[in-house]
Design a protein around this motif. Structure first.
Motif, PDB file in Angstrom:
ATOM      1  N   VAL A 123       1.135  -1.495  -0.004  1.00  0.00           N
ATOM      2  CA  VAL A 123       0.134   0.322   0.150  1.00  0.00           C
ATOM      3  C   VAL A 123       0.578   1.531  -0.014  1.00  0.00           C
ATOM      4  O   VAL A 123       0.119   2.187  -0.454  1.00  0.00           O
ATOM      5  N   GLU A 124       2.291   1.415   0.084  1.00  0.00           N
ATOM      6  CA  GLU A 124       2.816   2.181   0.414  1.00  0.00           C
ATOM      7  C   GLU A 124       3.761   2.792  -1.049  1.00  0.00           C
ATOM      8  O   GLU A 124       3.448   3.607  -1.428  1.00  0.00           O
ATOM      9  N   VAL A 125       4.143   1.117  -1.663  1.00  0.00           N
ATOM     10  CA  VAL A 125       3.526   1.789  -2.851  1.00  0.00           C
ATOM     11  C   VAL A 125       2.819   2.307  -3.593  1.00  0.00           C
ATOM     12  O   VAL A 125       2.930   3.327  -4.543  1.00  0.00           O
ATOM     13  N   LEU A 126       1.794   1.941  -3.678  1.00  0.00           N
ATOM     14  CA  LEU A 126       0.613   2.594  -4.614  1.00  0.00           C
ATOM     15  C   LEU A 126       0.154   3.743  -3.953  1.00  0.00           C
ATOM     16  O   LEU A 126       0.143   4.599  -5.094  1.00  0.00           O
ATOM     17  N   ALA A 127       0.420   4.341  -2.608  1.00  0.00           N
ATOM     18  CA  ALA A 127       0.308   5.429  -2.292  1.00  0.00           C
ATOM     19  C   ALA A 127       1.426   6.306  -2.859  1.00  0.00           C
ATOM     20  O   ALA A 127       1.290   7.805  -3.209  1.00  0.00           O
ATOM     21  N   TRP A 128       2.228   6.132  -2.596  1.00  0.00           N
ATOM     22  CA  TRP A 128       3.502   6.918  -3.494  1.00  0.00           C
ATOM     23  C   TRP A 128       3.280   7.083  -4.653  1.00  0.00           C
ATOM     24  O   TRP A 128       3.762   8.246  -5.359  1.00  0.00           O
ATOM     25  N   ARG A 129       2.757   6.183  -5.339  1.00  0.00           N
ATOM     26  CA  ARG A 129       3.032   6.338  -7.144  1.00  0.00           C
ATOM     27  C   ARG A 129       1.616   7.184  -7.390  1.00  0.00           C
ATOM     28  O   ARG A 129       1.586   8.426  -7.927  1.00  0.00           O
ATOM     29  N   CYS A 130       0.554   7.039  -6.467  1.00  0.00           N
ATOM     30  CA  CYS A 130      -0.248   8.233  -6.713  1.00  0.00           C
ATOM     31  C   CYS A 130      -0.299   9.619  -5.938  1.00  0.00           C
ATOM     32  O   CYS A 130      -1.039  10.056  -6.016  1.00  0.00           O
ATOM     33  N   ARG A 174      -5.276   7.745  -7.189  1.00  0.00           N
ATOM     34  CA  ARG A 174      -5.826   6.870  -5.960  1.00  0.00           C
ATOM     35  C   ARG A 174      -6.872   6.406  -6.527  1.00  0.00           C
ATOM     36  O   ARG A 174      -7.143   5.165  -6.114  1.00  0.00           O
ATOM     37  N   GLU A 175      -8.029   7.241  -7.211  1.00  0.00           N
ATOM     38  CA  GLU A 175      -9.453   7.131  -7.276  1.00  0.00           C
ATOM     39  C   GLU A 175      -8.962   5.228  -8.797  1.00  0.00           C
ATOM     40  O   GLU A 175     -10.112   4.508  -8.553  1.00  0.00           O
ATOM     41  N   PHE A 176      -8.465   5.638  -9.012  1.00  0.00           N
ATOM     42  CA  PHE A 176      -8.419   3.894 -10.005  1.00  0.00           C
ATOM     43  C   PHE A 176      -8.010   3.051  -9.134  1.00  0.00           C
ATOM     44  O   PHE A 176      -8.360   1.843  -8.775  1.00  0.00           O
ATOM     45  N   HIS A 177      -6.626   3.550  -8.398  1.00  0.00           N
ATOM     46  CA  HIS A 177      -5.767   2.145  -7.443  1.00  0.00           C
ATOM     47  C   HIS A 177      -6.256   1.666  -6.209  1.00  0.00           C
ATOM     48  O   HIS A 177      -5.838   0.346  -6.617  1.00  0.00           O
ATOM     49  N   GLN A 178      -6.871   2.722  -5.814  1.00  0.00           N
ATOM     50  CA  GLN A 178      -7.480   1.991  -4.587  1.00  0.00           C
ATOM     51  C   GLN A 178      -8.283   0.848  -4.544  1.00  0.00           C
ATOM     52  O   GLN A 178      -8.059   0.098  -3.999  1.00  0.00           O
ATOM     53  N   PRO A 179      -9.242   1.528  -5.091  1.00  0.00           N
ATOM     54  CA  PRO A 179     -10.396   0.053  -5.202  1.00  0.00           C
ATOM     55  C   PRO A 179      -9.965  -0.429  -5.682  1.00  0.00           C
ATOM     56  O   PRO A 179     -10.075  -1.900  -5.589  1.00  0.00           O
ATOM     57  N   ALA A 180      -9.297  -0.948  -6.740  1.00  0.00           N
ATOM     58  CA  ALA A 180      -8.807  -1.958  -8.172  1.00  0.00           C
ATOM     59  C   ALA A 180      -8.106  -2.788  -6.908  1.00  0.00           C
ATOM     60  O   ALA A 180      -8.057  -4.062  -7.692  1.00  0.00           O
ATOM     61  N   SER A 185      -3.625   3.603 -16.403  1.00  0.00           N
ATOM     62  CA  SER A 185      -2.693   2.563 -16.256  1.00  0.00           C
ATOM     63  C   SER A 185      -1.448   2.734 -16.175  1.00  0.00           C
ATOM     64  O   SER A 185      -1.160   3.617 -16.839  1.00  0.00           O
ATOM     65  N   PRO A 186      -0.619   2.100 -15.274  1.00  0.00           N
ATOM     66  CA  PRO A 186       1.090   2.084 -15.679  1.00  0.00           C
ATOM     67  C   PRO A 186       2.019   2.074 -16.796  1.00  0.00           C
ATOM     68  O   PRO A 186       2.940   1.933 -16.559  1.00  0.00           O
ATOM     69  N   ILE A 187       1.057   0.661 -17.390  1.00  0.00           N
ATOM     70  CA  ILE A 187       1.415   0.663 -18.827  1.00  0.00           C
ATOM     71  C   ILE A 187       1.627   1.572 -19.575  1.00  0.00           C
ATOM     72  O   ILE A 187       1.077   2.127 -20.429  1.00  0.00           O
ATOM     73  N   GLY A 188       3.119   1.153 -20.161  1.00  0.00           N
ATOM     74  CA  GLY A 188       3.536   2.202 -20.911  1.00  0.00           C
ATOM     75  C   GLY A 188       3.501   2.176 -22.151  1.00  0.00           C
ATOM     76  O   GLY A 188       2.861   0.433 -22.948  1.00  0.00           O
TER      77      GLY A 188
END
Length: 288
Positions: A179-186, A192-198, A278-281
């Motif tokens: 969750v730290e990784v996700l919070a940092w990226r967001c 956050r609206e995309f990644h937290q619920p996902a 999505s973070p996919i490049g």
């Protein structure tokens, strides 16, 4: 193209094979293939399809290997999905759906183009280092597809999971929890609206993760990224890229560049079904 010892090469190639793999999550035909074997609902197909190479596993190995999901979210899916479809059925469904999706995106490309791409991708995937890389290893052990699109997708998936395993190792070495990784990226470049619920994390868990990032001086008190945090996370990304260089060193500069050329039109078309958040490049156009 970057030199074979440049970690940037691994990132360039990631943007070319990751979108190909990702059709299994985002294309309607892939969703339909999972539903056809009883895996209705996005997350049943996701967890069953991605975990199937591990066999009829329970939640803990998947929590560890997938890394970014809240444990309770994984536990809702596993092992219950195996009552709906066996791992073998899930594997057939994911390959069927992926091939049907790729067929839609590649019908204008000559068969020789796809066959050459399959040969080169398989040659790279055959050289992944499996020690310490569980998802890369179990995907590398699956039989190769019979036709070019199946071969392309399976090899891209092996390379994707191999890289993902290395990324998880780099995150763990940096002392970051999921969750730290996700919070940092967001707080830097994601939503956050995309990644937290996902990923299934609660508001309380997310807030606590941000507080930990403040304590380690990755975020300011106002939740802005610091230079210290940005530098540390760049080191994680560079470690990920270094750990993913092996297949491209083995393939060699000339064949790697040829594979990049062959994959670029495929990756660009596949990217059209990937959500904007999505973070996919996306492959960067190469100048002559």
């Amino acid at each position: 193209m970057a030199a074979l010892d440049d970690p940037g090469l691994a990132r360039v190639m990631w943007t070319h094979f990751e979108p190909v793999h990702a059709v299994t999550y985002f294309h309607p035909r892939a969703r339909a293939a999972y539903e056809a074997v009883g895996l209705r609902g996005y997350w049943r197909g996701y967890f069953a399809g991605r975990a199937a190479p591990l066999g009829p596993t329970d939640a803990p190995p998947v929590i560890a290997a997938f890394f970014s999901f809240a444990p309770r979210m994984v536990a809702r899916a596993l092992p219950s999905v195996w009552r709906l479809a066996t791992p073998q059925e899930a594997l057939r469904a994911r390959l069927t759906g992926a091939v049907q999706a790729l067929a839609e995106f590649t019908y204008e490309l000559p068969e020789a183009h796809l066959a050459e791409a399959a040969d080169l991708l398989e040659a790279a995937a055959a050289r992944v280092e499996i020690a310490g890389r569980v998802l890369g290893a179990v995907n590398a052990a699956l039989p190769a597809g019979e036709y070019p699109l199946a071969r392309i997708w399976q090899a891209a998936t092996t390379l994707r999971e191999h890289r993902g395993d290395g990324h998880v190792a780099a995150l763990v070495a940096a002392g970051l929890d999921p969750v730290e990784v996700l919070a940092w990226r967001c707080r830097t470049d994601q939503s956050r609206e995309f990644h937290q619920p996902a990923r299934g994390w609660t508001d309380e868990e997310w807030t606590a993760a941000e507080e930990r990032l403040v304590e380690r001086r990755w975020l300011t008190a106002d939740r802005e990224p610091t230079e210290q945090g940005s530098t540390a996370f760049r080191a994680v990304e560079e470690a990920t890229d270094r750990a993913a260089l092996g297949p491209w060193r083995a393939l060699g500069a000339e064949r790697t560049e040829r594979l990049r050329e062959l994959l670029e039109p495929v990756a660009r078309r596949c990217h059209t079904v990937i959500p904007r958040q999505s973070p996919i490049g996306l492959p960067v156009a190469q100048s002559n």
